[in-house]
Design an enzyme around this catalytic site. Sequence first.
Site, PDB file in Angstrom:
ATOM      1  N   ASP A   9      -8.942  -5.558  -4.454  1.00 47.91           N
ATOM      2  CA  ASP A   9      -8.004  -6.403  -5.181  1.00 47.91           C
ATOM      3  C   ASP A   9      -7.748  -7.656  -4.328  1.00 47.91           C
ATOM      4  OD1 ASP A   9      -5.875  -7.059  -7.034  1.00 47.91           O
ATOM      5  OD2 ASP A   9      -4.495  -6.448  -5.445  1.00 47.91           O
ATOM      6  N   ASP A  11      -4.572 -10.353  -4.827  1.00 46.37           N
ATOM      7  CA  ASP A  11      -3.153 -10.609  -4.529  1.00 46.37           C
ATOM      8  C   ASP A  11      -2.463  -9.370  -3.949  1.00 46.37           C
ATOM      9  OD1 ASP A  11      -3.619 -13.057  -5.607  1.00 46.37           O
ATOM     10  OD2 ASP A  11      -2.260 -12.850  -7.304  1.00 46.37           O
ATOM     11  N   ASP A 213      -3.157  -2.624  -4.200  1.00 48.42           N
ATOM     12  CA  ASP A 213      -1.731  -2.501  -3.880  1.00 48.42           C
ATOM     13  C   ASP A 213      -0.848  -2.139  -5.071  1.00 48.42           C
ATOM     14  OD1 ASP A 213      -2.038  -5.107  -5.090  1.00 48.42           O
ATOM     15  OD2 ASP A 213      -0.008  -5.535  -4.423  1.00 48.42           O
TER      16      ASP A 213
HETATM   17 MG   LIG Z   1      -2.538  -6.891  -6.212  1.00 51.80          MG
END
Ligand SMILES: [Mg+2]
Length: 268
Positions: A9, A11, A213
Amino acid sequence: MRKTIIFTDLDGTLLDAENYSYEAALPALKHLKLADIPVMFVTSKTRAEVEYWRRILGNHHPFVVENGGAAFVPQDYFPFQVDGIERDGYIVLEWGVRYDRLADVLEKAAGESYCAVRGFHDMTVYEIAEVCNMPAEMARLAKTREYDEPFQILNSSHARDLEAVIEREGLRCTHGGRFRHIIGPNDKAKAVSRLAEMFEQAHGRITSIGIGDAINDASFLRVVDIAIIMPSPHASVVLKLVPNATLAHFSGPRGWNDAVVSATAGSS
Ligand SMILES: [Mg+2]
């Protein structure tokens, strides 16, 4: 020895959740390049945004945009023909629902559920820039959406009703670090599994590492061999969804750097 590949991922994972810095991950990125370990970006960002980050980070590998809406494989990347749509030097594999329909259903669901929402389609570039803490030129890239509409809920007491209408329309909601997203039957896992199959076809058995995340990362973290979750306010929920994952020691690019270096020690 098995080839190692990485799906990550952006961000809140490779990029800092607040200021999008990546410098702390440069040592690991350099190590991966030397070890010939491909890093694939798997994100809710748009193709235009991912292309920006690929240029900045010198990345030439396949990537997944807009929560699995599509995967882009550079032409001639694999030593076999990939079935998909030829576009701008890529073979595109599409799973997503077109953006107009997502925006229409979101508006309809907001009306029927009395749940006020604010989606990217009714935000200006400058509003997106402010909410996402990014320069206007990046927000412009973020607004060029094809398969996923990020939105905020303005009165959360009707959130369940909103999701029910969206599901009745055959679409889904997922959560990223900053926004909810309305998407089609796609998710990051479908795209990651398909890319992993291509690497297996090219290299034999592989070891796949996944790093994310947020809740929208859980699906693809469940289909990789080694799953790493970044510390964040969402980490406990994501860990419940991916019980065999390990938690990185630090958030953002510093944590990414350390986790990737230790997960790939001795592999290529
Ligand atoms: Mg993310």
